[in-house]
Motif scaffolding. Structure first.
Motif, mmCIF file in Angstrom:
data_model
loop_
_atom_site.group_PDB
_atom_site.id
_atom_site.type_symbol
_atom_site.label_atom_id
_atom_site.label_comp_id
_atom_site.label_asym_id
_atom_site.label_seq_id
_atom_site.Cartn_x
_atom_site.Cartn_y
_atom_site.Cartn_z
ATOM 1 N N ASN A 22 46.036 34.079 49.543
ATOM 2 C CA ASN A 22 45.920 34.112 51.003
ATOM 3 C C ASN A 22 44.934 33.088 51.535
ATOM 4 N N LEU A 23 43.900 32.765 50.752
ATOM 5 C CA LEU A 23 43.022 31.669 51.154
ATOM 6 C C LEU A 23 43.790 30.357 51.093
ATOM 7 N N ALA A 24 44.622 30.180 50.044
ATOM 8 C CA ALA A 24 45.443 28.970 49.944
ATOM 9 C C ALA A 24 46.326 28.823 51.182
ATOM 10 N N ALA A 25 47.005 29.923 51.558
ATOM 11 C CA ALA A 25 47.871 29.885 52.734
ATOM 12 C C ALA A 25 47.060 29.722 54.019
ATOM 13 N N GLY A 26 45.883 30.339 54.053
ATOM 14 C CA GLY A 26 45.012 30.196 55.226
ATOM 15 C C GLY A 26 44.518 28.768 55.406
ATOM 16 N N PRO A 214 39.787 43.310 56.005
ATOM 17 C CA PRO A 214 39.961 44.768 56.055
ATOM 18 C C PRO A 214 40.965 45.262 55.019
ATOM 19 N N ARG A 215 40.874 46.526 54.682
ATOM 20 C CA ARG A 215 41.904 47.143 53.837
ATOM 21 C C ARG A 215 43.202 47.152 54.642
ATOM 22 N N ASN A 216 44.291 46.615 54.049
ATOM 23 C CA ASN A 216 45.498 46.381 54.830
ATOM 24 C C ASN A 216 46.750 46.539 53.967
ATOM 25 N N VAL A 217 47.636 47.435 54.379
ATOM 26 C CA VAL A 217 48.843 47.726 53.602
ATOM 27 C C VAL A 217 49.754 46.505 53.519
ATOM 28 N N ARG A 218 49.858 45.731 54.584
ATOM 29 C CA ARG A 218 50.777 44.587 54.599
ATOM 30 C C ARG A 218 50.365 43.528 53.573
ATOM 31 N N LEU A 219 49.072 43.367 53.348
ATOM 32 C CA LEU A 219 48.611 42.443 52.300
ATOM 33 C C LEU A 219 49.063 42.926 50.923
ATOM 34 N N ALA A 220 49.021 44.239 50.712
ATOM 35 C CA ALA A 220 49.412 44.804 49.419
ATOM 36 C C ALA A 220 50.922 44.712 49.201
ATOM 37 N N GLU A 221 51.695 44.751 50.271
ATOM 38 C CA GLU A 221 53.154 44.695 50.160
ATOM 39 C C GLU A 221 53.667 43.285 49.877
ATOM 40 N N ALA A 222 52.943 42.288 50.351
ATOM 41 C CA ALA A 222 53.427 40.901 50.325
ATOM 42 C C ALA A 222 53.823 40.380 48.945
ATOM 43 N N PRO A 223 53.044 40.631 47.859
ATOM 44 C CA PRO A 223 53.406 40.047 46.561
ATOM 45 C C PRO A 223 54.792 40.440 46.060
ATOM 46 N N SER A 224 55.254 41.645 46.402
ATOM 47 C CA SER A 224 56.577 42.071 45.929
ATOM 48 C C SER A 224 57.691 41.239 46.558
ATOM 49 N N LEU A 227 55.414 36.348 48.468
ATOM 50 C CA LEU A 227 54.813 35.631 49.602
ATOM 51 C C LEU A 227 53.339 36.006 49.748
ATOM 52 N N PRO A 228 52.488 35.048 50.167
ATOM 53 C CA PRO A 228 51.139 35.417 50.595
ATOM 54 C C PRO A 228 51.235 36.303 51.836
ATOM 55 N N GLY A 229 50.295 37.223 51.987
ATOM 56 C CA GLY A 229 50.290 38.094 53.161
ATOM 57 C C GLY A 229 50.224 37.324 54.463
ATOM 58 N N VAL A 230 49.554 36.168 54.435
ATOM 59 C CA VAL A 230 49.410 35.327 55.626
ATOM 60 C C VAL A 230 50.776 34.879 56.150
ATOM 61 N N ILE A 231 51.749 34.721 55.245
ATOM 62 C CA ILE A 231 53.096 34.303 55.642
ATOM 63 C C ILE A 231 54.017 35.508 55.807
ATOM 64 N N GLY A 238 44.984 41.977 58.101
ATOM 65 C CA GLY A 238 44.529 41.296 56.892
ATOM 66 C C GLY A 238 44.895 39.831 56.894
ATOM 67 N N ALA A 239 46.117 39.511 57.338
ATOM 68 C CA ALA A 239 46.562 38.119 57.397
ATOM 69 C C ALA A 239 45.720 37.324 58.387
ATOM 70 N N GLN A 240 45.454 37.906 59.529
ATOM 71 C CA GLN A 240 44.621 37.234 60.540
ATOM 72 C C GLN A 240 43.222 36.955 59.990
ATOM 73 N N ALA A 241 42.704 37.909 59.204
ATOM 74 C CA ALA A 241 41.366 37.738 58.630
ATOM 75 C C ALA A 241 41.352 36.580 57.631
#
Length: 256
Positions: A22-26, A214-224, A227-231, A238-241
């Motif tokens: 996510n830092l890479a995508a950020g 922040p603790r964020n469900v969407r970030l945890a879902e993204a790898p499946s 995709l990075p959560g940011v995308i 979480g993506a905004q952070a």
């Protein structure tokens, strides 16, 4: 020339890979050219970037033992927007094979010399142990970004990591330093997390990044979805952070 950073913490399950992808995508969102190196045999950063680790012609394993160059190994991950030096289970064998090789701690640094001018940032996702793989990452890096949860045991692990970085700085890489501590999986409702966060600010001052993930469900879902959560969900907290963190990293580098 690229600035190279390890995402490292000797404690497992603290969000290293989530932070790396996510830092890479950020950083891509900040118009930076980014290479993500997966140094973990599990290959989670590879999969989380949308690269199939089961069908790799070359991986970081071949680079470390001298069977392929960095240029032959780096792939562009179109869905993620950055380049990847991928990893798979082959990398587990590198631990044994590196022991007898010349410059065993410097193999990654030497390999990156031919391509580092093609990128603004090189991020290295390290495994959760002080191994020859992690040492290769630390020796190739200008600094370390430490993702950590605001919990008691995380503070214990942090002291071990700081000592490791000091030893590598003294013996192998005089340029190495801690760039900053990133508070991840943060839940402001938990009093202990607030207290540990305050302790970090007291002891490490401006080494603690202002951005909190922040603790964020969407970030945890993204790898499946590969995709990075940011995308995966740019609007998620979480993506905004992580996008904000990418901007903070760019600004921090200017002051280094």
């Amino acid at each position: 020339m690229a600035k190279t950073f390890c995402i490292a913490n000797q404690k497992g399950g603290v969000g290293k890979t989530t932070t790396a992808v996510n830092l890479a995508a950020g950083l891509v969102a900040q118009k930076q050219r980014v290479l993500l190196i997966d140094l973990d045999p599990q290959g989670n950063a590879t999969m989380g970037s949308g690269v199939d680790k089961a069908n790799l012609e070359n991986s970081v394993y071949q680079v470390l033992i001298g069977m392929a160059t960095a240029a032959q190994t780096v792939l562009y991950a179109p869905t993620a927007g950055y380049s990847v030096m991928p990893a798979n289970r082959d990398l587990a064998g590198a631990e044994v094979e590196l022991v007898d090789l010349e410059n065993r701690e410097m193999r990654l640094k030497l390999a990156l010399a031919e391509i580092e001018d093609q990128f603004d940032f090189i991020l290295i996702d390290c495994p959760p142990a002080l191994s020859l793989l992690t040492l290769n990452g630390l020796c190739a890096a200008d600094g370390v970004v430490v993702p950590m949860q605001c919990e008691y045991f995380a503070l214990e692990g942090l002291s071990d990591l700081v000592n490791t970085i000091k030893q590598v700085h003294a013996n192998l890489n005089p340029n190495l330093k801690i760039i900053g501590l990133l508070r991840v999986m943060f839940d402001a409702r938990v009093t202990l997390q607030q207290q540990v966060s305050e302790q970090l600010m007291t002891h490490f001052g401006n080494k603690v990044f202002k951005t909190i993930i922040p603790r964020n469900v969407r970030l945890a879902e993204a790898p499946s979805f590969g995709l990075p959560g940011v995308i995966f969900d740019k609007s998620a907290r979480g993506a905004q952070a992580y996008i904000e963190f990418g901007g903070e990293m760019v600004e921090r580098i200017k002051t280094m």
